[in-house]
Design a protein around this motif. Sequence first.
Motif, PDB file in Angstrom:
ATOM      1  N   ARG A 162       0.776  -1.130   0.073  1.00  0.00           N
ATOM      2  CA  ARG A 162       0.094  -0.080  -0.108  1.00  0.00           C
ATOM      3  C   ARG A 162       0.822   1.245  -0.064  1.00  0.00           C
ATOM      4  N   ASN A 163       1.983   1.359   0.564  1.00  0.00           N
ATOM      5  CA  ASN A 163       2.897   2.352   0.519  1.00  0.00           C
ATOM      6  C   ASN A 163       4.366   2.194   0.808  1.00  0.00           C
ATOM      7  N   GLN A 164       5.043   3.325   0.630  1.00  0.00           N
ATOM      8  CA  GLN A 164       6.483   3.035   0.541  1.00  0.00           C
ATOM      9  C   GLN A 164       7.332   2.274   1.638  1.00  0.00           C
ATOM     10  N   ASN A 165       6.395   2.456   2.851  1.00  0.00           N
ATOM     11  CA  ASN A 165       7.096   1.714   3.844  1.00  0.00           C
ATOM     12  C   ASN A 165       7.098   0.383   3.902  1.00  0.00           C
ATOM     13  N   CYS A 166       6.202  -0.310   2.981  1.00  0.00           N
ATOM     14  CA  CYS A 166       6.215  -1.573   2.534  1.00  0.00           C
ATOM     15  C   CYS A 166       7.325  -2.131   1.671  1.00  0.00           C
ATOM     16  N   LEU A 167       7.556  -1.342   0.742  1.00  0.00           N
ATOM     17  CA  LEU A 167       8.451  -1.408  -0.164  1.00  0.00           C
ATOM     18  C   LEU A 167       9.931  -1.479   0.204  1.00  0.00           C
ATOM     19  N   GLN A 168      10.154  -0.864   1.427  1.00  0.00           N
ATOM     20  CA  GLN A 168      11.446  -0.731   2.260  1.00  0.00           C
ATOM     21  C   GLN A 168      12.015  -2.307   2.687  1.00  0.00           C
ATOM     22  N   CYS A 169      10.731  -2.968   2.682  1.00  0.00           N
ATOM     23  CA  CYS A 169      11.091  -4.465   3.199  1.00  0.00           C
ATOM     24  C   CYS A 169      10.896  -5.559   2.221  1.00  0.00           C
ATOM     25  N   HIS A 170       9.987  -4.818   1.156  1.00  0.00           N
ATOM     26  CA  HIS A 170       9.464  -5.993   0.136  1.00  0.00           C
ATOM     27  C   HIS A 170       9.717  -5.468  -1.289  1.00  0.00           C
ATOM     28  N   GLY A 171      10.313  -4.400  -1.591  1.00  0.00           N
ATOM     29  CA  GLY A 171      10.753  -3.841  -2.777  1.00  0.00           C
ATOM     30  C   GLY A 171      11.946  -4.520  -3.567  1.00  0.00           C
ATOM     31  N   THR A 172      12.687  -3.821  -4.111  1.00  0.00           N
ATOM     32  CA  THR A 172      13.753  -4.427  -4.590  1.00  0.00           C
ATOM     33  C   THR A 172      15.037  -4.103  -4.092  1.00  0.00           C
ATOM     34  N   VAL A 173      15.875  -5.077  -3.840  1.00  0.00           N
ATOM     35  CA  VAL A 173      17.335  -4.747  -3.206  1.00  0.00           C
ATOM     36  C   VAL A 173      18.064  -3.870  -4.151  1.00  0.00           C
ATOM     37  N   GLY A 174      18.753  -2.976  -3.601  1.00  0.00           N
ATOM     38  CA  GLY A 174      19.560  -2.003  -4.203  1.00  0.00           C
ATOM     39  C   GLY A 174      18.629  -0.882  -4.557  1.00  0.00           C
ATOM     40  N   ASN A 175      17.453  -1.117  -4.570  1.00  0.00           N
ATOM     41  CA  ASN A 175      16.588   0.306  -5.110  1.00  0.00           C
ATOM     42  C   ASN A 175      15.735   0.723  -3.663  1.00  0.00           C
TER      43      ASN A 175
END
Length: 229
Positions: A162-175
């Motif tokens: 739902r947000n950028q906080n989620c991506l800090q743990c579930h996004g792309t490594v190195g990004n």
Amino acid sequence: MFKPRNLLTYITFTAALIVSGCDVKVKPIEGGKEIARELERHKIKRLTQKDILAAAQKAGDSVVTVAQQQLDAKLQAGLQQGGVATAIPYCQPENYTEVQELAHKFGGTPHRTGTRLRNPQNKPDATIAAILAKYEKGQLKEPQVVALNQNELLYTSPIYIRNQNCLQCHGTVGNEITSAAYEKIKQKYPADAAINYKLGELRGMWHITFNKKELVTFLNDQPKKRRRR
């Protein structure tokens, strides 16, 4: 205060005297209106299967809403305090005390599973996996409740990034995920596969199993709403 059983005995005895023709003067019961309300409150409601399913839906929605609110607050605080390493332990909202207590009040047991697992303990069984697959394929998009058997109901609800906080743990490594942060994640979850998600993508699914008998007991314990005249 009269207990319901004592009140019924009193009423039965009084009625018998009246029917027999005895000239008995009966004093009004002290607190009669309060007793009547108490009896009405304890009256067993006649609940249909439709009523019970609707109640399970509402209960499941409540649990998920509280869990999401708590997760957002705890993750935000953790990320601000010490980054991903501090936030990782908070990414298990099904184990929050507030969530557990609310779910148990309704007779439910909350769990989460994922399309790509981080914690191997969240691996779904065949029934849960089949429903998760329907969310993945877009065949299901909203929360639902189904009867597992005569004694259990299953609530499911999709989980999205739902947000950028989620991506800090579930996004792309190195990004979105730094290499240092991912090292911390791998230390806790060596078999992690819950990365490379994008904003708005399906992350997984809530599944809450409700004990039907316990849910009905909870519903019958609720005071009836008074109708407006």
